[in-house]
Write a protein that holds these residues in place. Structure first.
Motif, short mmCIF file in Angstrom:
data_model
loop_
_atom_site.label_atom_id
_atom_site.label_comp_id
_atom_site.label_asym_id
_atom_site.label_seq_id
_atom_site.Cartn_x
_atom_site.Cartn_y
_atom_site.Cartn_z
N ASN A 9 0.83 -1.20 0.00
CA ASN A 9 0.00 0.00 0.00
C ASN A 9 0.86 1.25 0.00
O ASN A 9 1.55 1.55 0.98
N ASN A 10 0.85 1.95 -1.15
CA ASN A 10 1.56 3.23 -1.30
C ASN A 10 3.00 3.16 -0.80
O ASN A 10 3.47 4.03 -0.07
N VAL A 11 3.71 2.12 -1.22
CA VAL A 11 5.09 1.97 -0.77
C VAL A 11 6.05 2.76 -1.64
O VAL A 11 5.85 2.91 -2.85
N SER A 12 7.07 3.29 -1.02
CA SER A 12 8.21 3.90 -1.71
C SER A 12 9.46 3.27 -1.12
O SER A 12 9.48 2.84 0.04
N ARG A 13 10.51 3.20 -1.95
CA ARG A 13 11.76 2.59 -1.47
C ARG A 13 12.93 3.41 -1.97
O ARG A 13 13.12 3.59 -3.16
N LYS A 14 13.73 3.91 -1.02
CA LYS A 14 14.92 4.69 -1.33
C LYS A 14 16.17 3.87 -1.00
O LYS A 14 16.19 3.12 -0.03
N PHE A 15 17.18 4.04 -1.83
CA PHE A 15 18.48 3.45 -1.56
C PHE A 15 19.51 4.56 -1.45
O PHE A 15 19.48 5.52 -2.23
N ASP A 28 5.09 5.46 -4.40
CA ASP A 28 3.63 5.34 -4.27
C ASP A 28 3.10 4.13 -5.03
O ASP A 28 2.15 4.22 -5.81
N PHE A 29 3.72 2.99 -4.77
CA PHE A 29 3.40 1.76 -5.48
C PHE A 29 2.44 0.92 -4.66
O PHE A 29 2.67 0.67 -3.47
N SER A 30 1.34 0.50 -5.27
CA SER A 30 0.35 -0.35 -4.59
C SER A 30 0.06 -1.58 -5.44
O SER A 30 -0.05 -1.49 -6.67
N LEU A 31 -0.07 -2.72 -4.76
CA LEU A 31 -0.35 -3.97 -5.45
C LEU A 31 -1.01 -4.93 -4.49
O LEU A 31 -0.56 -5.08 -3.34
N THR A 32 -2.08 -5.59 -4.93
CA THR A 32 -2.72 -6.65 -4.15
C THR A 32 -2.75 -7.92 -4.99
O THR A 32 -3.16 -7.90 -6.15
N SER A 190 0.23 -18.36 -4.31
CA SER A 190 0.10 -17.01 -4.87
C SER A 190 1.45 -16.63 -5.45
O SER A 190 2.47 -16.68 -4.76
N VAL A 191 1.47 -16.26 -6.74
CA VAL A 191 2.73 -16.05 -7.44
C VAL A 191 2.89 -14.59 -7.87
O VAL A 191 1.95 -13.98 -8.38
N VAL A 192 4.10 -14.06 -7.65
CA VAL A 192 4.50 -12.80 -8.27
C VAL A 192 5.73 -13.12 -9.12
O VAL A 192 6.76 -13.54 -8.60
N PHE A 193 5.58 -12.93 -10.43
CA PHE A 193 6.58 -13.36 -11.41
C PHE A 193 7.10 -12.13 -12.14
O PHE A 193 6.36 -11.46 -12.85
N VAL A 194 8.38 -11.83 -11.96
CA VAL A 194 9.00 -10.67 -12.61
C VAL A 194 9.66 -11.12 -13.91
O VAL A 194 10.39 -12.12 -13.95
N THR A 195 9.40 -10.38 -14.99
CA THR A 195 9.99 -10.72 -16.29
C THR A 195 10.08 -9.48 -17.17
O THR A 195 9.32 -8.52 -16.98
N HIS A 196 11.01 -9.50 -18.12
CA HIS A 196 11.07 -8.47 -19.16
C HIS A 196 10.25 -8.90 -20.38
O HIS A 196 10.03 -8.09 -21.29
N ASP A 197 9.83 -10.14 -20.42
CA ASP A 197 9.21 -10.75 -21.60
C ASP A 197 7.69 -10.67 -21.51
O ASP A 197 7.06 -11.37 -20.71
N LEU A 211 4.90 -1.59 -15.04
CA LEU A 211 5.48 -0.53 -14.23
C LEU A 211 6.07 0.56 -15.11
O LEU A 211 6.59 0.28 -16.20
N SER A 212 6.02 1.78 -14.62
CA SER A 212 6.66 2.90 -15.30
C SER A 212 8.16 2.83 -15.09
O SER A 212 8.64 2.10 -14.22
N LYS A 213 8.92 3.60 -15.87
CA LYS A 213 10.36 3.66 -15.64
C LYS A 213 10.62 4.29 -14.27
O LYS A 213 9.78 5.02 -13.72
N GLY A 214 11.80 3.99 -13.72
CA GLY A 214 12.10 4.39 -12.35
C GLY A 214 12.04 5.88 -12.11
O GLY A 214 12.39 6.66 -12.99
N PRO A 215 11.59 6.27 -10.91
CA PRO A 215 11.09 5.40 -9.84
C PRO A 215 9.76 4.77 -10.22
O PRO A 215 8.84 5.44 -10.68
N GLY A 216 9.66 3.45 -10.06
CA GLY A 216 8.53 2.70 -10.57
C GLY A 216 7.22 2.95 -9.85
O GLY A 216 7.19 3.14 -8.64
N SER A 217 6.17 2.96 -10.61
CA SER A 217 4.80 2.98 -10.09
C SER A 217 3.94 2.24 -11.10
O SER A 217 4.38 1.96 -12.23
N VAL A 218 2.74 1.86 -10.71
CA VAL A 218 1.88 1.09 -11.61
C VAL A 218 1.37 1.98 -12.73
O VAL A 218 0.70 2.99 -12.49
#
Length: 258
Positions: A9-15, A28-32, A190-197, A211-218
């Motif tokens: 819910n509305n997560v952001s991640r900084k490095f 501001d990324f949300s996913l269920t 329950s699967v979350v599968f990351v791919t470029h394809d 996802l949009s280009k970084g910083p990513g959001s839906v």
């Protein structure tokens, strides 16, 4: 009605780099993801796809927002979560059988029982006869079968997969996609599968998140109405599949173009 297995819910991640530079990976990324659903995530390099998986596992807590698994805040590593990486996570000094048995052993199972369980899973992923081979004696596709057996033997309720088949040739990749769908249909994790394809995402998933280009959001979410049980080799040639591929590429192309 299905319950939510994963909620971001509305997560952001900084490095922060050693030099003090701050990079915002997700904003501001949300996913269920509901119980038993297969969700694929596509997006350009650097959009935060792998970071998303890290937050679900608890390895990369969000800088803001919340992450829940089965309704509870993520506070550490959850044994209900299985992870399949792009690189093989195998012990090179152990045989196929012992590699697959390590998960149950780490979870407290008796070694004899763990090896019996491992033998059954080695057979189920099509490696009967290779129990005593070592990773360097296996092809890339065979090592990936070991990775699937390593994961499914622990009966995860959530399965996270980070471009697991990207290093495989086209034919082997298609076989492994079929193998994955067969194993998943039995256990319904329950699967979350990351791919470029894009085509891989459509072939496997119930829903594809762009996802949009970084910083990513839906940027968009696409339901995949292709019937199950689904055969990858047949589904990808249907008119509906081609239409979905074009539609998702339309959303994605602006994000990958420089």
């Amino acid at each position: 009605m299905k319950n939510a297995a994963i909620e971001l819910n509305n997560v952001s991640r900084k490095f922060v780099s050693p030099q003090g530079k701050v990079t915002l990976a997700l904003r501001d990324f949300s996913l269920t993801v509901n119980e038993g659903d297969f969700c694929a995530i596509v997006g350009p390099t650097g959009c935060g796809k792998s970071t998303t998986l890290g937050m679900i596992t608890g390895l990369n807590p969000p800088s803001s927002g919340s992450v829940k698994v089965f309704g509870k805040p993520v506070t550490g590593i959850d044994p209900n979560i299985g992870f399949v990486f792009q690189a093989d996570a195998v012990f090179p000094w152990k045989s196929v059988l012992d590699n697959v048995a390590m998960g149950p052993v780490f979870r407290g199972k008796d070694l004899k029982l763990a090896r019996e369980m491992a033998a059954e899973w080695v057979r189920r992923v099509g490696l009967a006869g290779f129990e005593h081979h070592y990773p360097h004696q296996l092809s890339g596709g065979m090592r990936k079968r070991v990775a699937l057996a390593q994961t499914f033997i622990n009966e995860p309720k959530i399965l996270l997969m980070d471009e697991p088949f990207s290093a495989l040739d086209v034919q082997t990749r298609a076989l492994m996609q079929e193998e994955l769908l067969g194993l998943w249909s039995e256990k319904k994790a329950s699967v979350v599968f990351v791919t470029h394809d894009i085509d891989e995402a459509i072939a496997l998933a119930d829903r594809v998140i762009v996802l949009s280009k970084g910083p990513g959001s839906v940027k968009s979410s696409h339901e995949i109405p292709l019937a199950r049980p689904r055969h990858v080799s047949e589904a990808r040639y249907s008119d509906e599949f081609v239409h979905l591929s074009k539609k998702i590429w339309t959303d994605l192309k602006d994000e990958v173009q420089i």
